[in-house]
Structures are given as C-alpha cells and as structure tokens.
Scaffold this motif. Structure first.
Motif, mmCIF file in Angstrom:
data_model
loop_
_atom_site.group_PDB
_atom_site.id
_atom_site.type_symbol
_atom_site.label_atom_id
_atom_site.label_comp_id
_atom_site.label_asym_id
_atom_site.label_seq_id
_atom_site.Cartn_x
_atom_site.Cartn_y
_atom_site.Cartn_z
ATOM 1 N N VAL A 41 0.846 -1.203 0.000
ATOM 2 C CA VAL A 41 0.000 0.000 0.000
ATOM 3 C C VAL A 41 0.878 1.249 0.000
ATOM 4 O O VAL A 41 0.617 2.213 -0.724
ATOM 5 C CB VAL A 41 -0.952 0.012 1.215
ATOM 6 N N ARG A 42 1.940 1.248 0.801
ATOM 7 C CA ARG A 42 2.842 2.405 0.884
ATOM 8 C C ARG A 42 3.549 2.643 -0.449
ATOM 9 O O ARG A 42 3.719 3.777 -0.873
ATOM 10 C CB ARG A 42 3.870 2.228 1.996
ATOM 11 N N GLU A 43 3.993 1.569 -1.087
ATOM 12 C CA GLU A 43 4.657 1.705 -2.386
ATOM 13 C C GLU A 43 3.688 2.273 -3.418
ATOM 14 O O GLU A 43 4.040 3.181 -4.179
ATOM 15 C CB GLU A 43 5.203 0.352 -2.855
ATOM 16 N N TYR A 44 2.470 1.745 -3.437
ATOM 17 C CA TYR A 44 1.457 2.256 -4.363
ATOM 18 C C TYR A 44 1.204 3.744 -4.091
ATOM 19 O O TYR A 44 1.163 4.553 -5.026
ATOM 20 C CB TYR A 44 0.147 1.464 -4.235
ATOM 21 N N SER A 45 1.031 4.095 -2.823
ATOM 22 C CA SER A 45 0.760 5.492 -2.462
ATOM 23 C C SER A 45 1.886 6.416 -2.896
ATOM 24 O O SER A 45 1.648 7.507 -3.411
ATOM 25 C CB SER A 45 0.543 5.625 -0.952
ATOM 26 N N ASP A 48 1.812 6.830 -6.616
ATOM 27 C CA ASP A 48 0.662 7.664 -6.968
ATOM 28 C C ASP A 48 0.955 9.142 -6.704
ATOM 29 O O ASP A 48 0.727 9.990 -7.566
ATOM 30 C CB ASP A 48 -0.567 7.206 -6.185
ATOM 31 N N VAL A 49 1.474 9.448 -5.520
ATOM 32 C CA VAL A 49 1.795 10.844 -5.174
ATOM 33 C C VAL A 49 2.825 11.417 -6.142
ATOM 34 O O VAL A 49 2.655 12.517 -6.681
ATOM 35 C CB VAL A 49 2.295 10.950 -3.714
ATOM 36 N N LEU A 50 3.894 10.668 -6.380
ATOM 37 C CA LEU A 50 4.962 11.173 -7.251
ATOM 38 C C LEU A 50 4.513 11.273 -8.713
ATOM 39 O O LEU A 50 5.012 12.122 -9.450
ATOM 40 C CB LEU A 50 6.202 10.298 -7.130
ATOM 41 N N HIS A 60 7.094 20.002 -8.231
ATOM 42 C CA HIS A 60 7.929 18.896 -7.756
ATOM 43 C C HIS A 60 8.000 18.939 -6.242
ATOM 44 O O HIS A 60 8.175 19.996 -5.642
ATOM 45 C CB HIS A 60 9.331 18.958 -8.374
ATOM 46 N N LEU A 61 7.866 17.791 -5.634
ATOM 47 C CA LEU A 61 7.798 17.694 -4.185
ATOM 48 C C LEU A 61 9.166 17.408 -3.580
ATOM 49 O O LEU A 61 9.916 16.581 -4.089
ATOM 50 C CB LEU A 61 6.843 16.570 -3.783
ATOM 51 N N GLN A 62 9.456 18.080 -2.484
ATOM 52 C CA GLN A 62 10.646 17.768 -1.711
ATOM 53 C C GLN A 62 10.334 16.554 -0.846
ATOM 54 O O GLN A 62 9.168 16.222 -0.615
ATOM 55 C CB GLN A 62 11.041 18.959 -0.852
ATOM 56 N N MET A 63 11.363 15.895 -0.351
ATOM 57 C CA MET A 63 11.173 14.653 0.396
ATOM 58 C C MET A 63 10.245 14.826 1.593
ATOM 59 O O MET A 63 9.431 13.957 1.883
ATOM 60 C CB MET A 63 12.522 14.089 0.835
ATOM 61 N N LYS A 64 10.314 15.959 2.287
ATOM 62 C CA LYS A 64 9.416 16.184 3.426
ATOM 63 C C LYS A 64 7.966 16.230 2.959
ATOM 64 O O LYS A 64 7.082 15.685 3.613
ATOM 65 C CB LYS A 64 9.771 17.467 4.167
ATOM 66 N N GLN A 65 7.704 16.871 1.830
ATOM 67 C CA GLN A 65 6.347 16.930 1.299
ATOM 68 C C GLN A 65 5.855 15.538 0.886
ATOM 69 O O GLN A 65 4.699 15.196 1.115
ATOM 70 C CB GLN A 65 6.296 17.869 0.091
ATOM 71 N N VAL A 66 6.745 14.762 0.297
ATOM 72 C CA VAL A 66 6.397 13.398 -0.087
ATOM 73 C C VAL A 66 6.077 12.588 1.164
ATOM 74 O O VAL A 66 5.070 11.874 1.218
ATOM 75 C CB VAL A 66 7.537 12.732 -0.895
ATOM 76 N N ALA A 67 6.919 12.706 2.193
ATOM 77 C CA ALA A 67 6.705 11.976 3.449
ATOM 78 C C ALA A 67 5.356 12.335 4.058
ATOM 79 O O ALA A 67 4.612 11.454 4.508
ATOM 80 C CB ALA A 67 7.842 12.273 4.428
ATOM 81 N N ASP A 68 5.029 13.622 4.067
ATOM 82 C CA ASP A 68 3.735 14.054 4.600
ATOM 83 C C ASP A 68 2.582 13.469 3.790
ATOM 84 O O ASP A 68 1.570 13.038 4.343
ATOM 85 C CB ASP A 68 3.634 15.585 4.610
ATOM 86 N N ALA A 69 2.738 13.423 2.481
ATOM 87 C CA ALA A 69 1.670 12.939 1.599
ATOM 88 C C ALA A 69 1.414 11.445 1.767
ATOM 89 O O ALA A 69 0.278 10.996 1.618
ATOM 90 C CB ALA A 69 2.000 13.252 0.139
ATOM 91 N N VAL A 70 2.452 10.678 2.063
ATOM 92 C CA VAL A 70 2.277 9.231 2.217
ATOM 93 C C VAL A 70 2.227 8.815 3.686
ATOM 94 O O VAL A 70 2.195 7.621 4.002
ATOM 95 C CB VAL A 70 3.351 8.415 1.458
#
Length: 152
Positions: A41-45, A48-50, A60-70
């Motif tokens: 599920v985490r890999e899919y998410s 999907d976000v990226l 383009h998302l920074q790693m913190k934004q990606v972490a928050d999104a997933v």
C-alpha cells in the motif's frame, strides 16, 4: 474491546471505529496489491503521489512533502524511495535551482505498474468499504468516506 465498549468515551469510541476501518481497508488493499502487482500500500501510495508531480510552479515535491503525503517519516520515505529506485520504478535527481534539493520522479516502468495497479486498488477499496458498511459500528464512517469531497 470494541468501538462500543462502555468504558470508552464517545470520542475514544469514534477514534477506535475510525482506526478499525482504516486498518481493515489498508489490509484488504495490501493483500490485493501484493497478490496482483507485488506492491505494498505504501509503495502504491508513493508512486501515486509522485506521478502527480508536474513541471509548473511548485510541481515537484521535496522529500518532506512526499513523506507528509504518504504519512511516513522522512527516513521511512527515503528507505521506501530507495527500494523503489532499486526496482527501477523511481529515479532521483538534483533540483536544478537548489543543489541541496533532491527530487524523485516515477520512471516509465513505474508509471506502467501504477496504471496496472490502479484498478486493483480501486476495486479493493470498494470491496473493503462494502464489507465494512455491513458492520453497524463502521457503517456511518463508510458513509462519511463515500460522501467526502477533498479539494484537489
């Protein structure tokens, strides 16, 4: 202990029911994605976000934004990105305007896998919600999820 345990406050009962619904949905989707596509599920998410990034302002998302999104810590997100990068599903590159920033993009094979997995994710979500709706403790939450409209 159930969500309707009299020892729990109304607020705690609601939280227990929400947590139960989330856990059941996530477990159902996890089984379906793993069986059909070898994805968690985490890999899919994360894919999907990226995949929703774009070249426009703030696209383009920074790693913190990606972490928050997933909904993962930055370190867990970095490990997840590394695993998917090792599988050839993601690539990382330096931000052209800030050499300290690292961005992550989904590769063609990552996009193809995501597109194949989307219907599985949607079907598993629908199945999990339908099953939960038969539980009187969870039915109101299912209805709320089905009617929720989140701004893009």
């Amino acid at each position: 202990m159930t969500a309707t345990d009299p020892a729990l406050t109304a607020l705690a009962q609601g939280w227990c029911a929400l947590s139960l619904l989330h856990g059941r949905i996530e477990a159902h989707i996890e089984r379906a994605l793993q069986a059909a596509h070898g994805l968690s599920v985490r890999e899919y998410s994360l894919l999907d976000v990226l995949s929703r990034q774009h070249d426009g302002e703030g696209g383009h998302l920074q790693m913190k934004q990606v972490a928050d999104a997933v909904v993962l810590s930055q370190s867990a997100t970095t490990r997840l990105v590394t695993r998917l990068e090792d599988r050839g599903l993601l690539t990382r590159y330096l931000c052209p305007t800030d050499r300290r920033g690292i961005y992550t993009n989904v590769t063609e094979s990552g996009l193809e896998l995501l597109e194949r997995a989307r219907p599985t994710n949607e079907a598993a979500l629908r199945e999990a919600l339908d099953e939960a709706a038969r539980n009187p403790e969870l039915a109101p939450l299912v209805k709320a999820v089905e009617t929720l409209r989140v701004p893009a």
